[in-house]
Design a protein around this motif. Structure first.
Motif, short mmCIF file in Angstrom:
data_model
loop_
_atom_site.label_atom_id
_atom_site.label_comp_id
_atom_site.label_asym_id
_atom_site.label_seq_id
_atom_site.Cartn_x
_atom_site.Cartn_y
_atom_site.Cartn_z
N HIS A 272 27.65 38.14 35.89
CA HIS A 272 29.01 38.52 36.27
C HIS A 272 29.97 38.37 35.09
O HIS A 272 30.72 39.30 34.75
CB HIS A 272 29.47 37.65 37.44
CG HIS A 272 30.84 37.98 37.96
ND1 HIS A 272 31.05 38.65 39.14
CD2 HIS A 272 32.08 37.73 37.45
CE1 HIS A 272 32.35 38.80 39.34
NE2 HIS A 272 33.00 38.25 38.33
N HIS A 276 32.05 41.15 32.47
CA HIS A 276 33.47 41.08 32.10
C HIS A 276 33.67 41.30 30.60
O HIS A 276 34.66 41.92 30.19
CB HIS A 276 34.06 39.73 32.50
CG HIS A 276 34.52 39.65 33.92
ND1 HIS A 276 35.30 40.62 34.50
CD2 HIS A 276 34.33 38.71 34.88
CE1 HIS A 276 35.57 40.29 35.75
NE2 HIS A 276 34.98 39.14 36.01
N GLU A 292 37.22 42.78 38.88
CA GLU A 292 36.26 41.92 39.59
C GLU A 292 35.25 42.74 40.39
O GLU A 292 34.10 42.35 40.53
CB GLU A 292 37.00 40.95 40.51
CG GLU A 292 37.84 39.92 39.78
CD GLU A 292 37.01 39.03 38.86
OE1 GLU A 292 35.78 38.95 39.04
OE2 GLU A 292 37.59 38.40 37.96
N GLU A 296 31.28 42.24 39.98
CA GLU A 296 30.51 41.79 41.14
C GLU A 296 29.37 42.77 41.45
O GLU A 296 28.24 42.35 41.71
CB GLU A 296 31.44 41.67 42.35
CG GLU A 296 30.80 41.04 43.58
CD GLU A 296 30.62 39.54 43.44
OE1 GLU A 296 30.01 38.94 44.35
OE2 GLU A 296 31.06 38.97 42.42
N THR A 337 39.60 37.54 47.73
CA THR A 337 38.25 38.02 47.43
C THR A 337 38.07 39.51 47.74
O THR A 337 36.97 40.03 47.61
CB THR A 337 37.20 37.22 48.22
OG1 THR A 337 37.41 37.43 49.63
CG2 THR A 337 37.31 35.73 47.91
N TYR A 340 36.15 41.53 45.30
CA TYR A 340 34.73 41.18 45.26
C TYR A 340 33.96 41.78 46.43
O TYR A 340 32.76 42.02 46.32
CB TYR A 340 34.55 39.66 45.31
CG TYR A 340 35.18 38.89 44.18
CD1 TYR A 340 34.42 38.43 43.11
CD2 TYR A 340 36.54 38.58 44.19
CE1 TYR A 340 34.99 37.70 42.08
CE2 TYR A 340 37.12 37.85 43.16
CZ TYR A 340 36.34 37.41 42.11
OH TYR A 340 36.91 36.69 41.10
#
Length: 474
Positions: A272, A276, A292, A296, A337, A340
């Motif tokens: 993960h 990035h 994100e 993810e 979240t 995600y």
């Protein structure tokens, strides 16, 4: 003849000595302080730096030494809000707008400045914490320090210190955002025209086996074809008190990761945070979710492609309870979240749609690459254009419904929660088919639906069958 040769020999020898003298002088000017990290500007005054922990506290002290100041009319440092100047020799300080301006004072050719970070590392795993410390090591912040200078009659030049390159020693590794101070070790792997280096305090045990982790990261670098290759990545591997998970700084390809994080997991923090570091874009507010969401999704997909998890595990991780939040409106997120969960599911669907539209020739990676290459902040409109360019057709209606709108995204994988109703078999076939398969399935379905009224019409007009239908309405 002999005298000419001798003269040439002597001349060459003198030139060689002069050349070596110049090289030696240049090297001495840029020599780092013994046993300490160093940042030296390519142009402008020479600057050397050392970093040390302030006693047993959670703050760091940076000592800067500037040389060659007499060659310039003006020299100054601008220290950001994340640090404060505690001492200056040969320079005068002024505090303004939360920053400290340090100007050359007097005619001395050298000056020194000592600054201290204002963001302290913590010795306990706090929610959202980014900097941590134990008795033997500290992960801290590299402060924003900009050097500005100008020769007589020339424009002002500027350069950010600590951004010229990463430096390391047995006691400190200084990157662009993070610095690790304390006894440490590092291991690295070369992949995708760059390197990945894992730096950890001495005595830290990595959760995954080192012989498995390095090849996994190298393989991820090769598989993830989204551009932004060739830069070296630094991953700081930390044990307690670092909180669970990790934190990344994509602009400068660095991150820290809790060593307890597993590798064979759809939610692998190692993969993960690595994803990035491949994000070279700047996102507008309506695309904030993509950072994100893409990390993810690709963490789970890379784990699957490497054979670390099976497909069912990957699908179960990305599937989940639907949410009505609009991805383009962070204010509508009922939970932090959302990127995600819904974000990752949306990208998995976009990936699938692009692959189906191009018979597998293109994927979400091509969209990702276009965003990395985009000039300026990426907006939602830019994202829709990138998807259209890659897929070969526009998907605005679908994207507006699930990305810009509040329509929930539930399961989309074959084998997920059962679909009900007349279209369920068709949806299952379409999900697993290519472009030709989709056309065939739709043709078959429509021909079946269309045959019902056709057969009824033929029944009504077939004279041979009328006798058998006596007494029934026609």
């Amino acid at each position: 003849m002999l005298s000419v040769v001798s003269l040439r020999t002597v001349t060459a020898f003198i030139l060689l000595i002069l050349g070596l003298t110049v090289v030696a002088a240049g090297s001495a000017a840029a020599a780092p302080a013994e046993g300490s990290p160093n940042a030296t500007t390519v142009d402008g005054p020479a600057v050397t730096s050392t970093v040390e922990r302030v006693g047993g506290s959670g703050t760091l002290r940076y000592d800067l030494t500037l040389a060659g100041l007499s060659e310039y009319e003006r020299v100054k440092l601008v220290v950001g809000r994340d640090a404060t100047v505690v001492e200056a020799d040969g320079m005068a300080t002024t505090r303004r707008d939360g920053r400290t301006w340090v100007r050359r004072a007097g005619d001395s050719a050298t000056a020194s400045v000592r600054i201290r970070t204002t963001t302290a590392a913590t010795d306990r795993p706090t929610e959202g914490g980014e900097y941590f410390a134990t008795e033997s090591w500290l992960l801290g912040r590299v402060p924003l320090v900009e050097l500005r200078w100008a020769s007589a009659g020339e424009r002002v030049e500027r350069r950010r210190l600590f951004a010229d390159g990463r430096t390391s020693s047995a006691r400190a590794t200084v990157s662009n955002r993070y610095v690790l101070v304390g006894d440490q070790r590092s291991v690295s792997v070369t992949a995708a025209d760059g390197g990945i280096r894992i730096v950890s305090p001495v005595g830290t045990e990595l959760g995954p086996d080192e012989d498995d982790l390095l090849p996994a990261l190298g393989d991820a670098a090769e598989r993830l074809d989204v551009g932004d290759r060739g830069d070296d990545v630094v991953l700081f591997a930390l044990g307690s008190p670092a909180r669970r998970g990790g934190e990344s700084f994509p602009v400068h390809d660095e991150a820290w990761i809790n060593t307890d994080s597993p590798l064979d997991d759809p939610n692998s923090v190692w993969l993960h945070e690595y994803v990035h570091t491949r994000q070279d874009f700047v996102l507008a507010a309506d695309m904030r979710w993509f950072r994100e969401a893409s990390a993810e999704y690709y963490a789970a997909r890379l784990a699957y492609e490497q054979g670390r998890i099976d497909r069912a595990v990957m699908e179960a991780h990305i599937d989940g309870a639907p949410t009505t939040a609009a991805l383009t409106e962070p204010g509508s997120w009922d939970d932090p979240t959302v990127p995600y969960t819904k974000g990752a599911r949306v990208l998995a669907l976009v990936d699938r749609k692009v692959r189906l539209s191009t018979d597998g020739a293109r994927s979400l990676e091509d969209v990702f690459r276009r965003l990395n290459e985009h000039d300026g902040p990426v907006t939602y409109g830019d994202f829709k254009d990138a998807v259209a360019a890659v897929a070969g057709h526009r998907m605005d209606g679908w994207l507006d419904r699930y990305v810009d709108g509040t329509a929930p995204v539930s399961s989309f994988y074959p084998g997920g929660p059962e679909r009900q109703g007349l279209l369920a078999p068709l949806v299952q076939v379409v999900n697993g088919a290519g472009t030709g398969g989709v056309f065939f399935a739709l043709s078959l379905f429509l021909s079946g639906v269309g045959s019902v009224p056709l057969y009824r019409y033929l029944d009504r007009t077939d004279p041979d069958d009328r006798e058998d239908r006596s007494g029934r309405p026609v």
